[in-house]
Design a protein around this motif. Sequence first.
Motif, PDB file in Angstrom:
ATOM      1  N   ALA A   1      54.817  40.891 155.082  1.00  0.00           N
ATOM      2  CA  ALA A   1      55.835  42.343 154.147  1.00  0.00           C
ATOM      3  C   ALA A   1      56.526  41.344 152.977  1.00  0.00           C
ATOM      4  O   ALA A   1      56.891  40.117 153.166  1.00  0.00           O
ATOM      5  N   PHE A   2      56.971  42.282 151.768  1.00  0.00           N
ATOM      6  CA  PHE A   2      57.436  42.008 150.708  1.00  0.00           C
ATOM      7  C   PHE A   2      58.711  41.167 151.011  1.00  0.00           C
ATOM      8  O   PHE A   2      59.014  40.165 150.479  1.00  0.00           O
ATOM      9  N   GLY A   3      59.563  41.670 151.815  1.00  0.00           N
ATOM     10  CA  GLY A   3      60.859  41.263 152.390  1.00  0.00           C
ATOM     11  C   GLY A   3      60.752  39.824 152.863  1.00  0.00           C
ATOM     12  O   GLY A   3      61.478  39.076 152.501  1.00  0.00           O
ATOM     13  N   ALA A   4      59.832  39.895 153.868  1.00  0.00           N
ATOM     14  CA  ALA A   4      59.628  38.574 154.534  1.00  0.00           C
ATOM     15  C   ALA A   4      59.196  37.410 153.511  1.00  0.00           C
ATOM     16  O   ALA A   4      59.837  36.337 153.626  1.00  0.00           O
ATOM     17  N   ALA A   5      58.542  37.872 152.532  1.00  0.00           N
ATOM     18  CA  ALA A   5      57.805  36.849 151.626  1.00  0.00           C
ATOM     19  C   ALA A   5      59.278  36.241 150.707  1.00  0.00           C
ATOM     20  O   ALA A   5      59.424  35.245 150.596  1.00  0.00           O
ATOM     21  N   LEU A   6      60.092  37.254 150.256  1.00  0.00           N
ATOM     22  CA  LEU A   6      61.070  36.926 149.457  1.00  0.00           C
ATOM     23  C   LEU A   6      61.959  36.003 150.470  1.00  0.00           C
ATOM     24  O   LEU A   6      62.752  35.288 149.772  1.00  0.00           O
ATOM     25  N   ARG A   7      62.329  36.438 151.360  1.00  0.00           N
ATOM     26  CA  ARG A   7      63.278  35.565 152.393  1.00  0.00           C
ATOM     27  C   ARG A   7      62.569  34.016 152.626  1.00  0.00           C
ATOM     28  O   ARG A   7      63.597  32.825 152.543  1.00  0.00           O
ATOM     29  N   GLN A   8      61.365  33.932 152.683  1.00  0.00           N
ATOM     30  CA  GLN A   8      60.814  32.527 152.708  1.00  0.00           C
ATOM     31  C   GLN A   8      61.015  31.699 151.371  1.00  0.00           C
ATOM     32  O   GLN A   8      61.417  30.664 151.650  1.00  0.00           O
ATOM     33  N   LEU A   9      60.766  32.533 150.300  1.00  0.00           N
ATOM     34  CA  LEU A   9      60.928  31.813 149.199  1.00  0.00           C
ATOM     35  C   LEU A   9      62.472  31.433 148.684  1.00  0.00           C
ATOM     36  O   LEU A   9      62.829  30.141 148.317  1.00  0.00           O
TER      37      LEU A   9
ATOM     38  N   VAL B   1      54.119  45.043 150.458  1.00  0.00           N
ATOM     39  CA  VAL B   1      52.975  44.043 151.247  1.00  0.00           C
ATOM     40  C   VAL B   1      52.260  43.372 150.423  1.00  0.00           C
ATOM     41  O   VAL B   1      51.681  43.860 149.293  1.00  0.00           O
ATOM     42  N   LEU B   2      52.209  42.190 150.538  1.00  0.00           N
ATOM     43  CA  LEU B   2      51.278  41.108 150.048  1.00  0.00           C
ATOM     44  C   LEU B   2      50.002  41.164 150.494  1.00  0.00           C
ATOM     45  O   LEU B   2      49.825  41.974 151.387  1.00  0.00           O
ATOM     46  N   ARG B   3      49.103  40.905 149.779  1.00  0.00           N
ATOM     47  CA  ARG B   3      47.470  41.074 150.223  1.00  0.00           C
ATOM     48  C   ARG B   3      47.254  40.389 151.354  1.00  0.00           C
ATOM     49  O   ARG B   3      46.085  41.067 152.129  1.00  0.00           O
ATOM     50  N   ASP B   4      47.823  39.533 151.885  1.00  0.00           N
ATOM     51  CA  ASP B   4      47.551  38.876 153.210  1.00  0.00           C
ATOM     52  C   ASP B   4      48.225  39.503 154.350  1.00  0.00           C
ATOM     53  O   ASP B   4      48.241  39.165 155.474  1.00  0.00           O
TER      54      ASP B   4
ATOM     55  N   VAL C   1      64.244  35.586 143.376  1.00  0.00           N
ATOM     56  CA  VAL C   1      63.173  35.904 144.095  1.00  0.00           C
ATOM     57  C   VAL C   1      62.708  37.414 143.624  1.00  0.00           C
ATOM     58  O   VAL C   1      63.704  38.141 143.392  1.00  0.00           O
ATOM     59  N   GLY C   2      61.396  37.638 143.357  1.00  0.00           N
ATOM     60  CA  GLY C   2      61.109  38.969 143.188  1.00  0.00           C
ATOM     61  C   GLY C   2      59.603  39.168 143.030  1.00  0.00           C
ATOM     62  O   GLY C   2      58.802  38.733 143.755  1.00  0.00           O
TER      63      GLY C   2
END
Length: 618
Positions: A189-197, A183-186, A205-206
Amino acid sequence: MDLRQALQQRVLVADGAMGTLLYGNYGISSAFENLNLTHPDTILRVHQSYIDAGADVIQTNTYAANRLKLTRYDLQKQVTAINQAAVKIAEQARAQADHPVYILGTIGGLAGDTDQTVLQATPAEIAASLTEQLTALLATGKLDGILLETYYELPELLAALKIVRTKTDLPVITNVSMLAPGVLRDGTAFGAALRQLAAAGATVVGANCRLGPYYLAQSFENLAIPANVKLAVYPNSGLPGTDQDGHVVYDGEPSYFEDYAERFRQLGLNLIGGCCGTTPLHTAALVRGLASRSIVGRTGKIAPAQPKPLAQTLGRHAFLQKVATQKTALVELDPPKDFETAKFFKGAQRLKAAGVDGLTLSDNSLATVRIANATIAAELKLGYGITPIVHLTTRDHNLIGLQSEIMGLHSLGIEDILAVTGDPAKLGDFPGATSVGDVRSVELIKLIKQFNSGIGPTGKSLKQATDFRVAGAFNPNAYRTNVSTKSIERKISYGCDYIITQPVFDLANVTALADALTANDIHIPVFVGVMPLVSKRNAEFLHHEVHGIRLPKTVLARMAQAEIDGNERAVGIQIAKELIDGICTRFNGVHIVTPFNRFKTVIELVNYVQAKNLIPTK
């Protein structure tokens, strides 16, 4: 073959740390990026060491080679020279390699940097800084890709990626950094962030930095990422420690990386490297630990996104509901300096009986030691049923302590905070004490409001959402007719719910503030400060010795005459009432500062404010 083709065919091993290696092995603690100009041979040796250890991918020594970060070393005019020298050195190292090597131009994130130049930078300045660095790197024509790494804020990384994609079609690796696994600090979810990138155009992405192999491997487990998205991981060697001289050290064993290399491959990783604390020995360990270079496929099944909890509404913040339609009085009290607290709490009870809407509690004002205001606030709320608004300074608490204080206040049921910098430590009882200042007051506002989403400082769920309303401070005394509202607008953008001002003694400043808020279409509750004067000496002290407060000559003259006439208290109260009259023509909120525990004086003024609600409107 180019980097894209290589990533399609095999798992690639990337290099490791540059900064911590220079710091730990070479004793260098200045601007690491400037070594590209002053000590190119040192940087060349580092690159060669990683290549000799088996690295397929190296990154330029340009992590902080942007205008904003180089300003702290007065190197802002050397951005182009430093970045292009870095690429030249990396190219020299590649030319001597006995296997194909790919070069990434590295650009680091800015969120979390404590340097004032970075903290005060606008989005436009950040974009310009990144564009300048990127342009310098791309102009060399020698890069195989761009590495955007150590980004704690997903919006910052997405903005950076957007700029890069407008400038080049080269592969782009985007690495977020997490304080806690998954999880990012905001709270993203890690997976959601990578999908957006990936959707925004990232080639790979990583994640990198902060966490070691154990937690980063955990983050990649069961990751719902489309099968065609390439993944990267650059873990730290482990958690840092300090040596006997207080220097930061990493002592993670390279053999530990060897154990995790094959696990990362089995998780579907395409690019495996190292971050802080890693060395060429760790790179060699990764190479040894890989049972194969073939890529392991992934299912790519995407789990449905979970909605974030919403921040609560005003809830029990009664004084904020009241101020929307009625004249509302808050009173500031300084917690006791000693353990004789009976008079303080008796006075607080009298204020409650007088109908005060809330008590604000200073946090060691003028850097003078007092009983912790959170403790006093708890007693007022739980023992007397009084609404406390707790001042929280960035002066006395580091980032860890601030977050602990916030959690403690919520646990006590205290929901109102005034986020302030605090008076400089040198003003108070212990002038040798240090002011911490890990964050600015605006960042403290943002930090507090994050808890309202039920997300903690590392991005993990707190199992409960808080309901904080946060005030920002403002000093209108520095202006006459042209009030700058930029600081108020910035505080609102960070989540500020209302404003409490410094005490004013000139109605021209009140008018100027009201006009400025109207002109800039700012609609936020404002509690304008009033401090009743108790004597001529008190007035002169405030005027000459308290930063940010100036009294009109007419007020100083009235208090001087009052000393002669022997009616200083009465004149001080009359001046305060005149100020309240003027304030209440433009604002509903009044914040009365209690001078020297003069409860009787303050109660008279509270009654005066409340009486205005009984006056029929025309």
